[in-house]
Enzyme design. Structure first.
Site, short mmCIF file in Angstrom:
data_model
loop_
_atom_site.label_atom_id
_atom_site.label_comp_id
_atom_site.label_asym_id
_atom_site.label_seq_id
_atom_site.Cartn_x
_atom_site.Cartn_y
_atom_site.Cartn_z
N ARG A 58 16.20 18.49 158.30
CA ARG A 58 16.59 19.49 157.43
C ARG A 58 16.91 20.97 157.81
O ARG A 58 16.27 21.22 158.87
CB ARG A 58 15.40 19.45 156.36
CG ARG A 58 15.33 18.06 155.51
CD ARG A 58 14.21 17.78 154.59
NE ARG A 58 14.24 18.54 153.59
CZ ARG A 58 13.53 18.84 152.51
NH1 ARG A 58 12.25 18.23 152.76
NH2 ARG A 58 13.57 19.60 151.54
N ASP A 96 14.22 18.41 141.94
CA ASP A 96 13.34 17.24 142.37
C ASP A 96 13.37 15.93 141.48
O ASP A 96 13.12 14.88 141.86
CB ASP A 96 11.70 17.53 142.64
CG ASP A 96 11.63 18.44 143.77
OD1 ASP A 96 12.81 18.62 144.47
OD2 ASP A 96 10.57 19.21 144.09
N LYS A 131 17.71 17.13 150.84
CA LYS A 131 16.37 16.98 150.43
C LYS A 131 15.79 16.05 151.57
O LYS A 131 16.30 15.64 152.51
CB LYS A 131 16.16 16.26 148.88
CG LYS A 131 16.48 17.53 148.02
CD LYS A 131 15.55 18.97 148.06
CE LYS A 131 16.03 19.76 147.05
NZ LYS A 131 14.98 21.05 147.33
C1 S3P Z 1 9.66 23.37 146.38
C2 S3P Z 1 10.67 24.07 146.07
C3 S3P Z 1 12.07 23.16 145.91
C4 S3P Z 1 11.68 21.78 145.77
C5 S3P Z 1 10.55 21.15 146.72
C6 S3P Z 1 9.33 22.14 146.39
C7 S3P Z 1 8.43 24.41 146.16
O1 S3P Z 1 12.81 23.35 147.10
O2 S3P Z 1 12.86 21.03 146.12
O3 S3P Z 1 10.16 19.95 146.60
O4 S3P Z 1 7.40 23.98 146.27
O5 S3P Z 1 8.78 25.70 146.64
P1 S3P Z 1 13.84 24.27 147.31
O6 S3P Z 1 13.26 25.63 147.08
O7 S3P Z 1 14.34 24.41 148.78
O8 S3P Z 1 14.95 23.85 146.25
#
Ligand code: S3P
Length: 463
Positions: free
Chosen positions: A148, A341, A368
């Site tokens: 990632r 998500d 993701k």
């Molecule tokens: C999260 C932010 C999201 C989400 C992840 C949890 C967090 O990712 O997809 O499962 O806890 O800040 P991104 O901020 O990269 O979109």
């Protein structure tokens, strides 16, 4: 049908009869058609909030008691990382964790790389926090996390004066060297990412001057809310949040709400199943997380939101969902970061809806835990659903009342894809095998048992 209040299942109930949980081998779900969902279900604690509770509790002065903590592999990886940096942490025991905060400057150098497994939130937030420490550290993760993108955090951190090495591809392992000081920056994020925002705010605790982050669209604001709970000043105006370095955090109790991202599988499952009626108590309904409710409601779902109340810094409510005919929609762009998500589950809803559902502006789904556009489209095709992959989204032709076919789909080790397809079996006319489900434990330990208790005909199998 009214849920039976005497039957309140929780995710920590034992596995259903006949289910075999495997350790160290591939785990699959076998889901028979004809199930439904009924009763009251307590889904586990919010993953995002659980990570942050450990991080801020560790850096606070005093003792932080966390209740409702998610005992999933991701948040446990964060907990283990702080133990390895000298923080005394008791628990978790039935969701209760006691953190003896070491204060802003009290972390100790870990003696080996910190392995955060599958947890993107742990890696990106810790990267910011560790960038400002007077010791070097290394963050590593599993195969999925090691693919990632991490430059989204290392580049702005470098502008703050951090010294972090990634692989040539900009991925983990992340080697963080000690630097004398960080300095605040004013950063406009190119992607709407709460992980990037939170990473920079945590680095900002250790920076000279002010660190400001602007987001192109609103993203989850748990870090900002929790910093305020820990008495750390945060200034927010519109899409911009600023923090100044040098202040201290004061320990505060954290009550973690049930995770709306885990509830999402049941919101979709109960909407698409026949004769379903479920209640989900005390689910987090932070406005930056409720895209799934907004989108399902626009699709015609029957969801009631009652007993709205505050759970510390976070709003919660009780949700009740009953079967309803869904219709395809064009998903509004503004809802994308608010449901980021939940798309695997929402694609299953779209597959069972009347008409077409179109999602655009969601290229983030490709980076993701798996490429959620490609993996979901491949699985939906196995179920007889016509899904067209777009560079930044997907077009799904809903099957309406026509059943999905059974067969075999591969989750590619992505927890949310595994759970989404398990729910798809509620509308299949033949058994469905969902492969590679072990990572469900990262966010929803006990998922199969909870779902089986509610009426999904699911059993775990190992290979
Ligand atoms: C999260 C932010 C999201 C989400 C992840 C949890 C967090 O990712 O997809 O499962 O806890 O800040 P991104 O901020 O990269 O979109």
């Amino acid at each position: 049908m009214t849920p039976d209040p005497a039957h309140i299942a929780t995710a920590s109930d034992g596995p259903p009869g006949g289910a075999v949980a495997g350790a160290g081998c591939a785990r699959h779900y076998r889901v028979a058609p004809g199930g439904t969902l009924a009763g009251e279900m307590r889904v586990p604690g919010d993953k995002s909030i659980s990570h942050r509770a450990i991080m801020l509790g560790a850096l606070a002065d005093g003792e932080t008691i966390v209740t409702g903590f998610l005992e999933g592999a991701d948040s446990l990886a964060t907990l283990a990382a702080f133990r390895r940096m000298g923080v005394e942490i008791e628990g978790p025991r039935a969701g209760r964790v006691c953190i003896r905060g070491v204060g802003r400057d009290g972390l100790q150098a870990p003696s080996a790389p910190l392995d955060v497994g599958n947890a993107g939130t742990a890696m990106r937030l810790l990267c910011g926090l560790l960038a400002g420490q007077p010791f070097a550290s290394t963050l590593v993760g599993d195969a999925s996390l090691s693919r990632r993108p991490m430059r989204r955090v290392t580049e702005p951190l470098a502008r703050m004066g951090a010294d972090i090495e990634t692989s040539a591809a900009g991925t983990a392992p992340l080697s963080i060297r000690a630097v004398l000081r960080l300095h605040g920056i004013d950063y406009a994020m190119p992607v709407a990412s709460a992980q990037v925002k939170s990473c920079l705010l945590l680095a900002g605790l250790y920076a000279d001057g002010e660190t400001c982050v602007s987001e192109p669209a609103v993203t989850r604001d748990h870090t900002e809310r929790m910093l305020a709970t820990f008495d750390y000043p945060v200034r927010r105006a519109g899409h911009r949040v600023c923090i100044s370095g040098g202040a201290r955090l004061r320990a505060a109790p954290v009550e973690v709400p049930a995770d709306i991202s885990s509830a999402a599988f049941f919101l979709v499952g109960a909407s698409i199943a026949d004769a379903a009626d479920i209640s989900l108590p005390a689910v987090g309904i932070n406005p930056t997380r409720i895209g799934v409710l907004n989108i399902l409601e626009a699709m015609g779902a029957d969801i009631s939101v009652t007993h709205r109340r505050q759970c510390g810094a976070e709003p919660v409510a009780d949700l009740r969902v009953r079967s309803a005919p869904l219709r395809g929609i064009e998903i509004p762009a503004a809802q994308v970061p608010l449901a980021i998500d939940e798309f695997p589950a929402l694609f299953v809803a779209a597959a069972c809806a009347d008409g077409e559902t179109l999602l655009r502006g969601a290229e983030e789904l490709r980076v993701k835990e798996s490429d959620r556009i490609a993996v979901m489209a491949a699985g939906l095709a196995q179920l007889g659903v016509d899904a067209e992959v777009l560079p930044d989204g997907i077009r799904i032709q809903g099957r309406g009342r026509a059943p999905l076919s059974g067969g075999s789909v591969d989750s590619h080790g992505d927890h949310r894809i595994a759970m989404a397809f398990a729910m798809a079996a509620l509308r299949a006319d033949a058994p469905l095998l969902v492969r590679d489900c072990a990572n469900v434990d990262t966010s929803f330990p006990g998922f199969a048992a909870l779902a089986a208790g509610a009426g999904l005909r699911i059993a775990e199998a190992t290979e």
